[in-house]
Enzyme design. Structure first.
Site, short mmCIF file in Angstrom:
data_model
loop_
_atom_site.label_atom_id
_atom_site.label_comp_id
_atom_site.label_asym_id
_atom_site.label_seq_id
_atom_site.Cartn_x
_atom_site.Cartn_y
_atom_site.Cartn_z
N ASP A 133 0.85 -1.20 0.00
CA ASP A 133 0.00 0.00 0.00
C ASP A 133 0.88 1.24 0.00
OD1 ASP A 133 -2.56 -1.45 0.34
OD2 ASP A 133 -1.64 -2.06 2.22
N ASP B 5 4.36 0.17 -8.02
CA ASP B 5 3.97 0.88 -9.24
C ASP B 5 3.89 2.38 -8.99
OD1 ASP B 5 1.85 0.03 -7.51
OD2 ASP B 5 0.44 0.90 -8.92
N THR C 20 -0.42 -9.60 -10.95
CA THR C 20 -1.66 -9.57 -10.16
C THR C 20 -2.54 -8.43 -10.64
OG1 THR C 20 -0.82 -8.03 -8.51
CG2 THR C 20 -0.37 -10.37 -8.13
C1 LIG Z 1 -1.85 -3.32 -2.36
S1 LIG Z 1 -2.06 -4.94 -1.75
C2 LIG Z 1 -0.99 -5.93 -2.79
C3 LIG Z 1 -1.31 -7.38 -2.71
C4 LIG Z 1 -0.37 -8.32 -3.50
N1 LIG Z 1 0.99 -8.27 -3.00
C5 LIG Z 1 -0.41 -8.05 -4.98
O1 LIG Z 1 0.63 -7.68 -5.55
O2 LIG Z 1 -1.47 -8.23 -5.58
C6 LIG Z 1 -1.14 -4.86 -0.22
C7 LIG Z 1 -1.56 -5.96 0.75
O3 LIG Z 1 -0.71 -5.95 1.88
C8 LIG Z 1 -1.46 -6.29 3.04
N2 LIG Z 1 -0.68 -5.81 4.20
C9 LIG Z 1 -0.33 -4.53 4.45
N3 LIG Z 1 0.40 -4.47 5.56
C10 LIG Z 1 0.54 -5.75 6.03
C11 LIG Z 1 1.21 -6.32 7.14
N4 LIG Z 1 1.87 -5.54 8.01
N5 LIG Z 1 1.14 -7.65 7.32
C12 LIG Z 1 0.47 -8.42 6.45
N6 LIG Z 1 -0.19 -7.94 5.36
C13 LIG Z 1 -0.15 -6.61 5.16
C14 LIG Z 1 -2.78 -5.59 2.79
O4 LIG Z 1 -3.82 -6.18 3.55
C15 LIG Z 1 -2.98 -5.78 1.29
O5 LIG Z 1 -3.72 -6.95 1.01
#
Ligand SMILES: C[S@@+](CC[C@H](N)C(=O)[O-])C[C@H]1O[C@@H](n2cnc3c(N)ncnc32)[C@H](O)[C@@H]1O
Length: 270
Positions: A150, A186, A241
């Site tokens: 994020d 990105d 993804t």
């Molecule tokens: C923008 S999404 C990207 C998901 C995946 N990596 C992709 O490329 O499709 C970021 C993900 O990181 C998870 N996330 C953020 N901080 C995290 C943490 N400290 N521990 C585990 N998951 C986390 C969020 O819930 C979210 O699903």
């Protein structure tokens, strides 16, 4: 899943890198959860939050996977495209995915099922940043993937970005010498931020010091101090993804980074 204790002192505030979105599951995801969670989701006792393990919890990869093998950790595995593909493709390595978004974990279960139910993968619905150092033994992790974390665009939110010194300190507790850290984003501004944080840490060494920046123009602003070199080529093992597709549809470049863990405990000044 164990619920966090409802009474007792309020937990101290922690800066977290996620917003807990809804955890309601659609019928098909609930079905995947009911069928497969016991096999794949490590349901550890929870601590002061339901994204944190209880203080006494430790994981022994030997016990979890029933063997000793190189361990790949993905942080923020989303819908599980990468971890499911990697586990199926690479039976010689074990895979552990941290993801706090339960519908994403349920989707990953379904994907694992469709990928032939590999046995070398487990899912942890926990906050990796605040849990990994406690859970895993020193030197147990040989590779870490952080794909499209994020971006937390506003400057007052930059401290919530996953890729910051506290994450490197937590990883430092569990990475094996020579372990590889692969990242992709990105957002050009987050890419520059990642470079600042990672290049400033003496314990890391770029795997591509001469690697050119991604080719082409991007529709988002590129900081003036964006390094021209030091970028990794697109990681072959990375499945495209929905986050990557959306970025490309919006005309943004993808910035890949790769570092090796050299150990020690000195962070560069400045
Ligand atoms: C923008 S999404 C990207 C998901 C995946 N990596 C992709 O490329 O499709 C970021 C993900 O990181 C998870 N996330 C953020 N901080 C995290 C943490 N400290 N521990 C585990 N998951 C986390 C969020 O819930 C979210 O699903």
């Amino acid at each position: 899943m164990s619920a966090p204790p409802s009474d007792g002192p309020r937990p101290p505030r922690q800066v977290v890198s996620f917003v807990r979105r809804g955890s309601r599951l659609t019928r098909s995801r609930q079905d995947a959860w009911d069928r497969l969670a016991a096999q794949y989701v490590l349901d550890v006792p929870r601590g002061v939050r339901d994204t944190l393990p209880a203080p006494e919890v430790r994981l022994d990869p030997l016990e979890v996977f029933g063997r000793q093998a190189p361990l790949v950790v993905e942080i923020g595995s989303g819908q599980g495209e990468n971890i499911a593909a990697a586990a199926a493709r690479d039976p010689g390595r074990d895979h552990l995915a941290f993801e706090v978004y339960l519908p994403g974990v349920a989707e990953t279960l379904d994907r694992l099922d469709r990928a032939g139910a590999p046995r070398n993968v487990r899912l942890l619905p926990l906050d990796a940043l605040h849990a990994i150092a406690q859970l895993l033994p020193p030197g147990s992790v040989t590779e870490v993937w952080i794909n499209f974390p994020d971006p937390w665009h506003k400057s007052r939110h930059h401290k919530r970005r996953l890729v910051n010194p506290p994450l490197l300190d937590a990883l430092g507790e569990v990475l094996a010498l020579g372990a590889v850290l692969r990242l992709a984003t990105d957002w050009a501004e987050y890419a520059a931020h990642m470079r600042q944080v990672l290049d400033a840490d003496d314990r890391l060494e770029s795997l591509h010091p001469e690697g050119p920046r991604p080719h082409g123009e991007t529709t988002d602003p590129v900081p003036a101090d964006m390094p021209a070199l030091g970028w990794a080529p697109r990681f072959d093992g990375r499945v495209r993804t929905s986050f990557e597709r959306k970025a490309q549809d919006a005309g943004r470049l993808v910035w890949d980074l790769a570092y090796a863990w050299r150990g020690g405990d000195h962070r560069r000044e400045g």
